[in-house]
Design a protein around this motif. Structure first.
Motif, PDB file in Angstrom:
ATOM      1  N   LYS A 199     -13.607   7.652   2.150  1.00  0.00           N
ATOM      2  CA  LYS A 199     -14.232   7.743   3.466  1.00  0.00           C
ATOM      3  C   LYS A 199     -14.074   9.165   4.007  1.00  0.00           C
ATOM      4  CE  LYS A 199     -13.669   2.807   4.391  1.00  0.00           C
ATOM      5  NZ  LYS A 199     -13.053   1.765   5.258  1.00  0.00           N
ATOM      6  N   ASP A 200     -13.206   9.370   4.999  1.00  0.00           N
ATOM      7  CA  ASP A 200     -13.034  10.713   5.554  1.00  0.00           C
ATOM      8  C   ASP A 200     -11.840  11.441   4.927  1.00  0.00           C
ATOM      9  OD1 ASP A 200     -11.151   9.046   6.639  1.00  0.00           O
ATOM     10  OD2 ASP A 200     -11.259   9.901   8.658  1.00  0.00           O
ATOM     11  N   ARG A 201     -11.273  10.896   3.855  1.00  0.00           N
ATOM     12  CA  ARG A 201     -10.131  11.528   3.186  1.00  0.00           C
ATOM     13  C   ARG A 201     -10.626  12.321   1.984  1.00  0.00           C
ATOM     14  NH1 ARG A 201      -8.130   9.916   7.247  1.00  0.00           N
ATOM     15  NH2 ARG A 201      -6.193   8.739   7.546  1.00  0.00           N
ATOM     16  N   VAL A 243     -15.503   2.637 -16.260  1.00  0.00           N
ATOM     17  CA  VAL A 243     -15.293   1.361 -15.582  1.00  0.00           C
ATOM     18  C   VAL A 243     -14.904   1.641 -14.127  1.00  0.00           C
ATOM     19  CG1 VAL A 243     -14.051  -0.826 -15.625  1.00  0.00           C
ATOM     20  CG2 VAL A 243     -14.504   0.378 -17.761  1.00  0.00           C
ATOM     21  N   SER A 244     -15.535   0.958 -13.211  1.00  0.00           N
ATOM     22  CA  SER A 244     -15.292   1.191 -11.784  1.00  0.00           C
ATOM     23  C   SER A 244     -14.652  -0.028 -11.134  1.00  0.00           C
ATOM     24  CB  SER A 244     -16.604   1.526 -11.063  1.00  0.00           C
ATOM     25  OG  SER A 244     -17.162   2.715 -11.578  1.00  0.00           O
ATOM     26  N   PHE A 245     -13.668   0.238 -10.272  1.00  0.00           N
ATOM     27  CA  PHE A 245     -12.982  -0.813  -9.521  1.00  0.00           C
ATOM     28  C   PHE A 245     -12.969  -0.439  -8.045  1.00  0.00           C
ATOM     29  CE2 PHE A 245     -11.278  -1.158 -13.791  1.00  0.00           C
ATOM     30  CZ  PHE A 245     -11.142  -2.529 -13.979  1.00  0.00           C
ATOM     31  N   ILE A 246     -12.766  -1.448  -7.189  1.00  0.00           N
ATOM     32  CA  ILE A 246     -12.558  -1.225  -5.757  1.00  0.00           C
ATOM     33  C   ILE A 246     -11.270  -1.926  -5.367  1.00  0.00           C
ATOM     34  CG2 ILE A 246     -13.892  -3.262  -5.018  1.00  0.00           C
ATOM     35  CD1 ILE A 246     -14.943  -1.501  -2.690  1.00  0.00           C
ATOM     36  N   ASN A 247     -10.484  -1.307  -4.472  1.00  0.00           N
ATOM     37  CA  ASN A 247      -9.187  -1.900  -4.123  1.00  0.00           C
ATOM     38  C   ASN A 247      -9.235  -2.595  -2.754  1.00  0.00           C
ATOM     39  OD1 ASN A 247      -9.042   0.147  -2.216  1.00  0.00           O
ATOM     40  ND2 ASN A 247      -7.192   1.096  -3.059  1.00  0.00           N
ATOM     41  N   ALA A 248      -8.080  -3.043  -2.295  1.00  0.00           N
ATOM     42  CA  ALA A 248      -8.018  -3.819  -1.051  1.00  0.00           C
ATOM     43  C   ALA A 248      -8.455  -3.025   0.169  1.00  0.00           C
ATOM     44  CB  ALA A 248      -6.600  -4.348  -0.853  1.00  0.00           C
ATOM     45  N   ASP A 249      -8.313  -1.691   0.113  1.00  0.00           N
ATOM     46  CA  ASP A 249      -8.740  -0.832   1.217  1.00  0.00           C
ATOM     47  C   ASP A 249     -10.206  -0.444   1.110  1.00  0.00           C
ATOM     48  OD1 ASP A 249      -6.161  -0.786   2.325  1.00  0.00           O
ATOM     49  OD2 ASP A 249      -5.549   0.817   0.950  1.00  0.00           O
ATOM     50  N   GLN A 250     -10.898  -1.024   0.131  1.00  0.00           N
ATOM     51  CA  GLN A 250     -12.321  -0.753  -0.106  1.00  0.00           C
ATOM     52  C   GLN A 250     -12.563   0.692  -0.562  1.00  0.00           C
ATOM     53  OE1 GLN A 250     -14.664  -3.473   0.089  1.00  0.00           O
ATOM     54  NE2 GLN A 250     -12.592  -4.335   0.018  1.00  0.00           N
ATOM     55  N   PHE A 251     -11.579   1.230  -1.304  1.00  0.00           N
ATOM     56  CA  PHE A 251     -11.735   2.545  -1.919  1.00  0.00           C
ATOM     57  C   PHE A 251     -11.990   2.364  -3.409  1.00  0.00           C
ATOM     58  CE2 PHE A 251      -8.641   4.060   1.538  1.00  0.00           C
ATOM     59  CZ  PHE A 251      -9.690   4.357   2.392  1.00  0.00           C
ATOM     60  N   ASN A 252     -12.797   3.233  -3.958  1.00  0.00           N
ATOM     61  CA  ASN A 252     -13.194   3.137  -5.368  1.00  0.00           C
ATOM     62  C   ASN A 252     -12.327   3.995  -6.279  1.00  0.00           C
ATOM     63  OD1 ASN A 252     -15.326   1.439  -4.657  1.00  0.00           O
ATOM     64  ND2 ASN A 252     -16.779   3.143  -4.474  1.00  0.00           N
ATOM     65  N   ILE A 253     -12.249   3.589  -7.523  1.00  0.00           N
ATOM     66  CA  ILE A 253     -11.632   4.405  -8.560  1.00  0.00           C
ATOM     67  C   ILE A 253     -12.379   4.142  -9.867  1.00  0.00           C
ATOM     68  CG2 ILE A 253      -9.891   2.679  -9.213  1.00  0.00           C
ATOM     69  CD1 ILE A 253      -7.968   5.052  -9.720  1.00  0.00           C
ATOM     70  N   GLY A 254     -12.581   5.186 -10.623  1.00  0.00           N
ATOM     71  CA  GLY A 254     -13.206   5.054 -11.925  1.00  0.00           C
ATOM     72  C   GLY A 254     -12.225   5.410 -13.028  1.00  0.00           C
TER      73      GLY A 254
END
Length: 643
Positions: free
Chosen positions: A135-137, A104-115
């Protein structure tokens, strides 16, 4: 009517949006649902239609971004996994693992993804977080998790409290050596949380075992903590005070990165709990073995003869004892560096080799983490010294090490465990950890790993009258909790009536000989440090010695027979074509059981049991053609059946 219809349709629409994914086990009995509501992710687990875990939170918090709230569901996908593997060190040598997979994939308020990856097998759920680059992290610190487990209100608990950091002997805590409370109140507070694994009784609906697996140098270990809501337990990271305050309490993670697996084992009986292999199913070896490693039985003098026995002459006696018992190993414990020295140790190793006995040596893990004074010190905590020492050990012919006094679950300590194991593999050495954390899939991950203590073990039977009185109580817990998720180096099976070198006057044992013999099978570890003493060669009945001479430490199969944690336990284990069925009773009265033993139906077996006076005897009995046998277990007693 029209208004009611609109409300009804709205509720359907809301439920559809809230539940974003679901998956079931291959047999369809276990079902997991994932929800996305008000920016938060959660999950539920049902078994045979009954709720085992209510809506439980998912998510974590990093130093770069928060993945615990303001989450938006993106997508889900399903797959399945099927694999077969062999491992001689665990409760079952050949395993077939099948699971359905949900990501299951989600995106948070900073527009970063987590599965979040879930693997659901029969009676088991395993899940972990998968974090792609931000992004660059490409590196982050995971500071905490909100991962939780919300239990039904009728639940009772079987938990062991986490020890206060930098307490205990020489400030070596926490070392997973607290006792347990059986059937305790849900949500009862503990100052420092509770260690994994934790067992939960969901009343008439069944049982749940919580743990984690796959922890290596890339992450910290975690534990359970209570919350303001009594029904909700959450994953907690190490206390900052551990390791004398050195090291982060979170986990530094390179991206893309994955967390360890959280595991949930569920059943309507204790059978799936005792027989689960989920800690090993979802992990893989981290390196190849440098050689074929030797496991088996070991003598050790320290458990009753203590520090004074760390001398050349006494160790000769225990090498001879190992040879007489046909044991593969001897452990020479702390202070050998001072009292024997390296030159004479070479002579001992050569003497042991002439008797076909391998030598294991004790080491202190310590550098600066605690104050444990015993030597050898400062040999295992740095790469340079460790490799020098291991080179000498290999040249000398030592087979393995028992490394002691870790005291902490920080990533810094997990890295030390892995470094010791990895370096030891380069030099062909097996490793046992003592004064240590719970092993988390390490039997598979590290080929030369041979067990951990992480339990209130045999040394406390020597030091504490209270622990001696509770020996049977704690022993009945281990097959259901601590020992079911990982090898347990307990160091028991005492044949002395008094736990002293003289075998008289003090430290009287509270359990029978039948109980002690049963624990040689009940407790599982690929290397067993048995507490048999030289005097037992002449003061112990022959049938008991014969049993201790033949007992294996590697098992091909493990079967739950009967039991209730804290009251009694009966388990069967198979080595090749030989079955051992054992049971112990922690109650104050005789326990009568009707054993169901299909593996022995219609066969004769040797019985070792205790009579009403506590005297242990042996005789041959017959198992009915239905595979049933009725037996009585005396208070603080035990039995063995073997073919």
């Amino acid at each position: 009517m029209k208004k009611f219809t609109l409300i009804f349709l709205s509720l359907i629409s809301f439920c559809f949006k809230a539940q974003v994914a679901e998956i079931s086990s291959p047999d369809g009995k276990l079902k997991l649902n994932v929800f996305s509501e008000e920016g938060k992710a959660s999950y539920t687990v049902t078994f045979q239609g009954k709720t085992m875990l209510g809506k439980s939170p998912l998510g974590l918090i990093t130093n770069e971004s928060d993945f615990s709230e303001n989450l938006k569901f993106i997508s889900s996908k399903k797959d399945n996994i099927s694999k077969k593997y062999t491992n001689e060190k665990i409760k079952k040598s050949e395993v077939e693992y099948k699971a359905n997979v949900l990501t299951v994939s989600f995106i948070n308020a900073d527009q970063f993804n987590i599965g979040i990856e879930f693997q659901v097998s029969n009676n088991n759920v395993a899940f972990r977080y998968d974090i792609p680059p931000m992004k660059d992290r490409f590196s982050i610190v995971v500071q905490s998790e909100v991962t939780g487990y919300r239990f039904p209100p009728q639940t009772t608990t079987f938990l062991s409290p986490m020890m206060k950091p930098m307490t205990g002997f020489a400030r070596t805590a926490p070392s997973y050596e607290s006792g347990y409370k059986a059937d305790a109140e849900l949500g009862a507070k503990s100052d420092y949380g509770y260690v994994f694994p934790g067992l939960f009784h969901i009343g008439n609906d069944g049982w749940i075992l919580l743990s984690e697996t796959g922890v290596n140098s890339l992450y910290c270990a975690s534990h359970l903590n209570t919350t303001a809501e009594k029904k909700l337990y959450q994953v907690a990271y190490p206390d900052m005070a551990e390791n004398n305050g050195f090291g982060s309490s979170g986990a530094a993670l390179s991206l893309p990165g994955k967390t360890p697996w959280r595991t949930i084992t569920i059943g309507d009986s204790l059978k799936p709990i005792v027989e689960t292999t989920i800690p090993f199913d979802v992990v893989d070896p981290l390196y190849k073995p440098s050689q074929k490693y030797q496991f088996g039985r070991s003598t050790w003098s320290w458990i009753l003869w203590q520090d004074a026995s760390m001398n050349y002459d006494d160790q000769i006696k225990f090498i001879d004892l190992a040879a007489a018992l046909k044991y593969e190993l001897i452990l020479i414990d702390a202070l050998w560096d001072k009292n024997i020295g390296k030159e004479r140790m070479k002579e001992l190793v050569q003497y042991a080799r002439s008797k076909n006995v391998g030598v294991m040596l004790w080491y202190n893990s310590n550098g600066a983490a605690n104050d444990a004074p015993m030597g050898p010190r400062n040999k295992m905590n740095t790469s340079v010294e460790r490799k020098k020492e291991m080179k000498w050990l290999k040249e000398t012919g030592v087979k393995g090490l028992k490394v002691d006094f870790f005291g902490g679950d920080k990533q810094e300590t997990m890295r030390l465990y892995e470094d010791i194991l990895s370096d030891a593999n380069d030099f062909g050495l097996t490793i046992i950890f003592h004064g240590a954390t719970l092993p988390r899939g390490w039997e598979v991950m590290y080929p030369n790993y041979a067990g951990s203590e992480a339990v209130l073990a045999s040394e406390m039977l020597y030091f504490s009258e209270d622990v001696r009185k509770q020996e049977a109580f704690f022993a009945t817990l281990h097959p259901f909790i601590r020992n079911t998720v990982g090898s347990m180096e307990f160091g028991g099976t005492f044949l002395n009536k008094f736990l002293t070198q003289s075998n008289k006057e003090k430290n009287r044992r509270s359990t029978t000989d039948g109980f002690q013999l049963a624990t040689a099978v009940l407790f599982q570890n690929p290397i067993q440090m048995f507490a048999v003493m030289p005097n037992n060669l002449v003061d112990t009945p022959k049938f008991q010695l014969d049993f201790m001479k033949e007992i294996p430490t590697l098992w091909d199969e493990t079967v739950f027979i009967d039991g209730y944690p804290g009251k009694y336990s009966a388990v069967a284990r198979r080595h090749q074509d030989k079955w051992y069925v054992v049971g112990i009773n922690a109650g104050k009265s005789v326990k009568k059981l009707k054993l169901k033993l299909p593996m022995a139906a219609g066969k004769n077996m040797e019985l070792i049991n205790d009579d009403k006076s506590g005297t242990t005897f042996t005789k041959t009995i017959s198992i009915s053609k239905k595979g049933e046998y009725e037996i009585e277990i005396q208070p603080n007693g035990g039995f063995v059946l073997k073919n």
